[in-house]
Design a protein around this motif. Structure first.
Motif, PDB file in Angstrom:
ATOM      1  N   LEU A 314       0.809  -1.221   0.000  1.00 14.23           N
ATOM      2  CA  LEU A 314       0.000   0.000   0.000  1.00 14.23           C
ATOM      3  C   LEU A 314       0.843   1.272   0.000  1.00 14.23           C
ATOM      4  N   LEU A 315       1.863   1.318   0.845  1.00  9.21           N
ATOM      5  CA  LEU A 315       2.620   2.553   1.027  1.00  9.21           C
ATOM      6  C   LEU A 315       3.247   3.089  -0.255  1.00  9.21           C
ATOM      7  N   PRO A 316       3.836   2.243  -1.123  1.00  7.67           N
ATOM      8  CA  PRO A 316       4.404   2.793  -2.352  1.00  7.67           C
ATOM      9  C   PRO A 316       3.349   3.314  -3.333  1.00  7.67           C
ATOM     10  N   ARG A 317       2.090   2.929  -3.166  1.00  7.81           N
ATOM     11  CA  ARG A 317       1.050   3.237  -4.142  1.00  7.81           C
ATOM     12  C   ARG A 317       0.040   4.292  -3.683  1.00  7.81           C
ATOM     13  N   ILE A 318      -0.095   4.459  -2.370  1.00  2.81           N
ATOM     14  CA  ILE A 318      -1.154   5.314  -1.836  1.00  2.81           C
ATOM     15  C   ILE A 318      -0.538   6.419  -0.993  1.00  2.81           C
ATOM     16  N   ARG A 319      -1.139   7.588  -1.034  1.00  2.00           N
ATOM     17  CA  ARG A 319      -0.645   8.709  -0.253  1.00  2.00           C
ATOM     18  C   ARG A 319      -0.942   8.501   1.227  1.00  2.00           C
ATOM     19  N   ARG A 320      -0.229   9.261   2.060  1.00  3.24           N
ATOM     20  CA  ARG A 320      -0.276   9.048   3.511  1.00  3.24           C
ATOM     21  C   ARG A 320      -1.675   9.289   4.101  1.00  3.24           C
ATOM     22  N   ARG A 321      -2.270  10.435   3.792  1.00  5.24           N
ATOM     23  CA  ARG A 321      -3.558  10.792   4.391  1.00  5.24           C
ATOM     24  C   ARG A 321      -4.668   9.774   4.086  1.00  5.24           C
ATOM     25  N   PRO A 322      -4.853   9.360   2.830  1.00  5.41           N
ATOM     26  CA  PRO A 322      -5.900   8.361   2.559  1.00  5.41           C
ATOM     27  C   PRO A 322      -5.683   7.053   3.311  1.00  5.41           C
ATOM     28  N   MET A 323      -4.414   6.639   3.445  1.00  6.44           N
ATOM     29  CA  MET A 323      -4.138   5.408   4.193  1.00  6.44           C
ATOM     30  C   MET A 323      -4.536   5.559   5.653  1.00  6.44           C
ATOM     31  N   LEU A 324      -4.145   6.684   6.254  1.00  8.72           N
ATOM     32  CA  LEU A 324      -4.442   6.903   7.668  1.00  8.72           C
ATOM     33  C   LEU A 324      -5.946   6.946   7.916  1.00  8.72           C
ATOM     34  N   LEU A 325      -6.668   7.653   7.056  1.00  9.59           N
ATOM     35  CA  LEU A 325      -8.114   7.781   7.232  1.00  9.59           C
ATOM     36  C   LEU A 325      -8.837   6.452   7.009  1.00  9.59           C
ATOM     37  N   THR A 326      -8.388   5.687   6.024  1.00 10.22           N
ATOM     38  CA  THR A 326      -8.991   4.368   5.785  1.00 10.22           C
ATOM     39  C   THR A 326      -8.831   3.476   7.004  1.00 10.22           C
ATOM     40  N   GLY A 327      -7.634   3.448   7.555  1.00  3.06           N
ATOM     41  CA  GLY A 327      -7.395   2.632   8.739  1.00  3.06           C
ATOM     42  C   GLY A 327      -8.214   3.080   9.932  1.00  3.06           C
ATOM     43  N   GLN A 328      -8.311   4.406  10.125  1.00  3.31           N
ATOM     44  CA  GLN A 328      -9.057   4.915  11.271  1.00  3.31           C
ATOM     45  C   GLN A 328     -10.549   4.584  11.171  1.00  3.31           C
ATOM     46  N   LEU A 356     -12.803 -13.254  18.119  1.00  2.00           N
ATOM     47  CA  LEU A 356     -11.427 -13.452  17.643  1.00  2.00           C
ATOM     48  C   LEU A 356     -11.271 -12.932  16.225  1.00  2.00           C
ATOM     49  N   ALA A 357     -12.233 -13.237  15.356  1.00  2.00           N
ATOM     50  CA  ALA A 357     -12.171 -12.766  13.968  1.00  2.00           C
ATOM     51  C   ALA A 357     -12.218 -11.242  13.900  1.00  2.00           C
ATOM     52  N   LEU A 358     -13.055 -10.628  14.747  1.00  2.00           N
ATOM     53  CA  LEU A 358     -13.153  -9.163  14.753  1.00  2.00           C
ATOM     54  C   LEU A 358     -11.886  -8.518  15.298  1.00  2.00           C
ATOM     55  N   MET A 359     -11.259  -9.150  16.280  1.00  3.65           N
ATOM     56  CA  MET A 359      -9.982  -8.631  16.778  1.00  3.65           C
ATOM     57  C   MET A 359      -8.925  -8.677  15.674  1.00  3.65           C
ATOM     58  N   MET A 360      -8.925  -9.741  14.905  1.00  3.53           N
ATOM     59  CA  MET A 360      -7.967  -9.848  13.802  1.00  3.53           C
ATOM     60  C   MET A 360      -8.254  -8.808  12.727  1.00  3.53           C
ATOM     61  N   LEU A 361      -9.549  -8.578  12.432  1.00  7.83           N
ATOM     62  CA  LEU A 361      -9.909  -7.547  11.460  1.00  7.83           C
ATOM     63  C   LEU A 361      -9.493  -6.167  11.966  1.00  7.83           C
ATOM     64  N   PHE A 362      -9.701  -5.913  13.252  1.00 12.51           N
ATOM     65  CA  PHE A 362      -9.263  -4.665  13.873  1.00 12.51           C
ATOM     66  C   PHE A 362      -7.753  -4.482  13.706  1.00 12.51           C
ATOM     67  N   LEU A 363      -6.998  -5.542  13.994  1.00  8.55           N
ATOM     68  CA  LEU A 363      -5.541  -5.461  13.890  1.00  8.55           C
ATOM     69  C   LEU A 363      -5.098  -5.250  12.447  1.00  8.55           C
ATOM     70  N   PHE A 364      -5.843  -5.804  11.495  1.00  9.63           N
ATOM     71  CA  PHE A 364      -5.502  -5.575  10.095  1.00  9.63           C
ATOM     72  C   PHE A 364      -5.592  -4.096   9.754  1.00  9.63           C
ATOM     73  N   PHE A 365      -6.705  -3.448  10.087  1.00  6.47           N
ATOM     74  CA  PHE A 365      -6.851  -2.025   9.795  1.00  6.47           C
ATOM     75  C   PHE A 365      -5.835  -1.187  10.579  1.00  6.47           C
ATOM     76  N   MET A 366      -5.591  -1.560  11.814  1.00  4.19           N
ATOM     77  CA  MET A 366      -4.657  -0.799  12.643  1.00  4.19           C
ATOM     78  C   MET A 366      -3.234  -0.918  12.127  1.00  4.19           C
ATOM     79  N   GLN A 367      -2.789  -2.131  11.897  1.00  5.53           N
ATOM     80  CA  GLN A 367      -1.380  -2.344  11.558  1.00  5.53           C
ATOM     81  C   GLN A 367      -1.068  -2.055  10.098  1.00  5.53           C
ATOM     82  N   ALA A 368      -1.985  -2.346   9.189  1.00  3.88           N
ATOM     83  CA  ALA A 368      -1.721  -2.129   7.768  1.00  3.88           C
ATOM     84  C   ALA A 368      -1.831  -0.666   7.379  1.00  3.88           C
ATOM     85  N   PHE A 369      -2.637   0.101   8.107  1.00 13.23           N
ATOM     86  CA  PHE A 369      -2.891   1.485   7.722  1.00 13.23           C
ATOM     87  C   PHE A 369      -2.402   2.485   8.776  1.00 13.23           C
ATOM     88  N   VAL A 370      -2.983   2.422   9.976  1.00 15.37           N
ATOM     89  CA  VAL A 370      -2.707   3.462  10.976  1.00 15.37           C
ATOM     90  C   VAL A 370      -1.267   3.397  11.481  1.00 15.37           C
TER      91      VAL A 370
END
Length: 459
Positions: A314-328, A356-370
């Motif tokens: 994601l980082l090489p392709r997407i700008r910082r602000r859209p990534m942060l907002l998507t994750g949040q 457990l599945a929702l915690m993993m989904l939460f961690l995906f948005f948190m770690q991949a974006f925020v």
């Protein structure tokens, strides 16, 4: 003088992040054994004492983040990492040998000083070493290494718990492993080059040229060197002053406050309530203790894969602000779903797996974006002349927020149950609007260009 592989230098620097991740993750597996009575090898910790032991590292980290900035500005990034390696080692040995809670807390604070220092210095150091076009990807390795350290801690905890079930002191084996990344950082530090920007700011131009030559593939570094030198000279024309004095300058005050608030809010996502207390959360759903500890490994795996996906894809392709907002936005929605699962679903194995599945989904948005964007932006936005001090202040705010969440989560979970996640959802909903209004775009600009941009915006 020989060329140094930039990837190798970054790898060594991120051993501080590996120690950071391992030390913050290992306590989750040790806590059940620390709660055992002294006769069974534990420290007979009560629920409140568990909170003290867990959060004492975070309080130390807040102080370490604050103090390390001044140390890094005065003594250099490389020497500061060496000191942090010694603190990591002393803290790991002290906690593993602790005979009581007092000694445990003292050495957890020592570990915290190192963790906070690493969280402040490593991303800044990498950001100053990296060429502009690689800075985002290289700094993002810091977060990837943090979650890798946590995954290694969860995995080693599970292995020890399964292979040494009758050993009354199994928690000591868990904690002594924290010396491994600490020693890797200590010996690896001798391979590092000092930050060229720091060297120039301390009138060591020849050493800066050598360091820059070592870190670049080609031999011609004069253009980059002169750009850095010009920027440093511009800052030196401004009277050297303390952070308090610098904060009187409107554009500096604005960007420091944005960075500190960003740092604080990143922890109010509640990410470390999941990382520290995942077994406890799952036990509250009705899942067994052993199964909950094993499931924590799944959280670690998701975190590593998510950071790798965010930083490399994601980082090489997407700008910082859209990534942060998507994750949040994703984090906020996951909190709503987690709260709903606890409130509206009956206790069952099915609910356990949903949570457990929702915690993993939460961690995906948190770690991949925020998380990827948070650490990267902190390494980019502060002006050079106060970069170390401002980064230390931001990391202090980060760890204070972490401390608050770690201290309050167990009693709030006990009184509110899963409805606690609705409070997190409300906080994170407000964070979305802060990011929309105040977070700048930093992709594709050198650190010097960013500083000139912020200065022009503040006039």
């Amino acid at each position: 003088m020989k060329k140094r592989n930039l990837n190798g230098v970054v790898f060594v620097a991120t051993m501080g992040a590996l120690a950071f991740g391992f030390d913050t993750g290992v306590i989750s597996g040790a806590i059940p054994f620390l709660e055992l009575p002294f006769s069974e090898g534990g420290l007979a910790l009560s629920a409140s004492q568990v909170g003290i032991v867990t959060s004492s590292l975070l309080l130390g980290a807040a102080c370490g983040g604050l103090l390390s900035g001044n140390l890094a500005d005065q003594r250099g990034r490389k020497r500061t990492l060496l000191i942090l390696a010694l603190l990591f080692t002393a803290g790991a040995i002290g906690t593993s040998l602790a005979p009581n809670i007092v000694v445990m807390v003292i050495f957890r604070v020592v570990l915290g000083l190192a963790v906070g220092g690493a969280s402040a210095i490593v991303p800044v150091f990498i950001g100053e070493l990296a060429p502009t076009h690689l800075r985002g990807q290289l700094v993002a390795r810091n977060e990837l290494t943090i979650v890798t350290g946590q995954l290694l801690a969860y995995t080693s905890n599970a292995i020890f718990a399964q292979t040494m079930p009758d050993n009354h002191h199994v928690w000591r084996f868990m904690l002594i492993l924290c010396t491994v990344p600490a020693l890797l950082l200590f010996f690896g530090t001798f391979y590092l080059a000092e930050s060229p920007r720091w060297l120039i700011s301390h009138n060591k131009l020849a050493e800066a040229r050598d360091a820059l030559w070592q870190l670049r593939e080609g031999d011609d570094v004069e253009d980059e060197l002169q750009e850095i030198k010009q920027h440093v000279e511009e800052t030196k024309r401004i009277e050297a002053a303390s952070l308090r004095t610098e904060m009187k300058v409107p554009w500096i005050r604005r960007i420091v406050l944005i960075g500190v608030t960003l740092s604080f809010l990143s922890q109010m996502t509640g990410v470390n309530s999941v990382m520290y207390y995942a077994p406890s959360i799952l036990i509250h759903t009705g899942l067994g203790t052993s199964a909950s500890i094993v499931a924590t490994i799944g959280n670690g795996v998701v975190s590593v894969l998510a950071v790798a996906f965010g930083s490399m894809v994601l980082l090489p392709r997407i700008r910082r602000r859209p990534m942060l907002l998507t994750g949040q936005i994703g984090v906020t929605c996951c909190h709503v779903l987690l709260g709903s699962a606890f409130v509206f679903m009956a206790q069952s194995v099915f609910r356990s797996y949903v949570v457990l599945a929702l915690m993993m989904l939460f961690l995906f948005f948190m770690q991949a974006f925020v998380s990827v964007i948070f650490w990267l932006m902190l390494s980019e936005i502060f002006p050079l002349r106060i970069r170390g001090k401002a980064m230390g202040l931001a990391v202090f705010a980060n760890w204070i927020a972490n401390f608050i969440v770690a201290m309050l989560f167990p009693p709030l979970q006990e009184s509110l149950g899963g409805a606690l996640f609705f409070i997190f959802a409300l906080i994170n909903f407000g964070t979305i609007f802060f990011y929309l209004k105040f977070i700048p775009e930093t992709k594709g600009r050198s650190l010097e260009e960013l500083e000139r941009h912020f200065q022009s915006q503040g006039k």
